[in-house]
Design an enzyme around this catalytic site. Structure first.
Site, PDB file in Angstrom:
ATOM      1  N   GLU A  52       0.799  -1.220   0.000  1.00  0.00           N
ATOM      2  CA  GLU A  52       0.000   0.000   0.000  1.00  0.00           C
ATOM      3  C   GLU A  52       0.833   1.271   0.000  1.00  0.00           C
ATOM      4  O   GLU A  52       0.311   2.367  -0.241  1.00  0.00           O
ATOM      5  CB  GLU A  52      -0.943  -0.014   1.207  1.00  0.00           C
ATOM      6  CG  GLU A  52      -2.055  -1.056   1.066  1.00  0.00           C
ATOM      7  CD  GLU A  52      -2.947  -1.140   2.287  1.00  0.00           C
ATOM      8  OE1 GLU A  52      -2.519  -0.701   3.369  1.00  0.00           O
ATOM      9  OE2 GLU A  52      -4.065  -1.659   2.163  1.00  0.00           O
ATOM     10  N   GLU A  94       7.124 -21.867   8.005  1.00  0.00           N
ATOM     11  CA  GLU A  94       7.394 -21.021   9.160  1.00  0.00           C
ATOM     12  C   GLU A  94       8.326 -21.693  10.169  1.00  0.00           C
ATOM     13  O   GLU A  94       8.890 -21.025  11.042  1.00  0.00           O
ATOM     14  CB  GLU A  94       6.093 -20.626   9.856  1.00  0.00           C
ATOM     15  CG  GLU A  94       5.396 -21.742  10.614  1.00  0.00           C
ATOM     16  CD  GLU A  94       4.188 -21.227  11.389  1.00  0.00           C
ATOM     17  OE1 GLU A  94       4.237 -21.295  12.621  1.00  0.00           O
ATOM     18  OE2 GLU A  94       3.225 -20.764  10.756  1.00  0.00           O
TER      19      GLU A  94
END
Length: 306
Positions: A82, A113
């Protein structure tokens, strides 16, 4: 190993969750979400410190790199994505990494992960250096991908920030600065996409927005470095120029065209009665800070600063 984590605990308020009506579910989620803002507010000093430490690195050509797994990684990717349309930031300036790569943004990548070497490798592939700042995001505070990345970042001298939602998070020993909003147990035990995710989004918003403000990406509270890539943003750009210069929106649109859509250039050109080229030069001389450039113009030719 997760038993001691607040985010994994059972929430007494939601123990009968599956017997609630839709309205009661919404009311319960809402009451729990209301606790998030205060938890984030308690971290204000640390969040401000992050802004102070990241800003000069970006100003001097460094980068801000978010990395995490699952929801944490996705929120970092989102915040990074963004920055270019909102602040006209170079896409390489704020970067989001997620364990498992781009595929993991929409699909879980099993085991990614749990690999600390992968976190280090992803940062190494970006040629991480001491000019950069990294934010390791791990709600639990113990995600191996994040711990491995932070350990590598320390070896190259990058400024390390840890973001977790549990006290005594393991990542704190690998960071220069830690931000730990403790939001308490989720209404669905361990579902950290909820309150913890909301807190993470809030913190990342504050850091990236604060840094961009300090870099001169706003004029007051106006988004003067936006990239007008669609009709909504073009209309906003016209309104911002019109508001800042007392031009009509039609006149503002014409000026924007003459300035290649650059909002700051258009505002300064109008207020200082400069050509777009001269306005760009003055902005560059003031490191892109429109308010500073207007003040400079005011001191040299009597421009009335709004």
């Amino acid at each position: 190993m997760l038993d001691h984590l607040t985010t994994e605990a059972r929430n007494p308020a939601s123990e009968m969750l599956d017997s609630l009506s839709p309205l009661e579910i919404v009311q319960l989620i809402s009451s729990e979400d209301a606790k998030v803002a205060s938890a984030v507010a308690e971290q204000a000093t640390s969040i401000a410190k992050a802004i102070e430490m990241v800003t000069p690195r970006l100003a001097n050509g460094g980068r801000l790199i978010y990395f995490g797994a699952g929801t944490s990684g996705r929120l970092g990717v989102l915040d990074a994505a963004e920055c270019p349309p909102t602040f006209n930031a170079d896409p390489s300036q704020v970067i989001g990494l997620i364990a498992g790569g781009k595929q993991a943004i929409t699909t879980a990548v099993e085991g990614a992960e749990d690999n600390p070497a992968l976190g280090a490798k992803d940062l190494e592939n970006l040629n991480l250096s001491s000019n950069d700042a990294v934010i390791g995001i791990a709600t639990s505070g113990r995600t191996p991908y994040v711990l491995g990345g932070l350990e590598y970042a320390q070896t190259v001298g990058a400024y390390c920030i840890g973001l977790a939602c549990n006290r005594d998070a393991e990542l704190t020993t690998r960071c220069d600065l830690n931000i730990i909003p403790v939001v308490g147990p989720e209404i669905i035990s361990g579902s950290t996409r909820m309150k913890a995710g909301t807190a993470t989004k809030m913190v990342l918003n504050m850091i990236s927005t604060g840094v961009m403000i300090r870099l001169g990406k706003t004029y007051g509270n106006l988004m003067v470095d936006l990239r007008a890539t669609n009709s909504k943003l073009l209309a906003r750009a016209k309104r911002i120029v019109a508001t800042s210069t007392n031009l009509s929106e039609s006149e503002a649109g014409k000026l924007l065209d003459e300035c290649n859509g650059e909002v700051k250039t258009a505002i300064l050109a109008s207020l200082a009665n400069h050509s777009p080229e001269k306005a760009r030069e003055l902005l560059a001389a003031n490191d892109g800070h429109l308010q500073h450039a207007i003040s400079t113009a005011s001191s040299t030719n009597g421009v009335a600063v709004k």
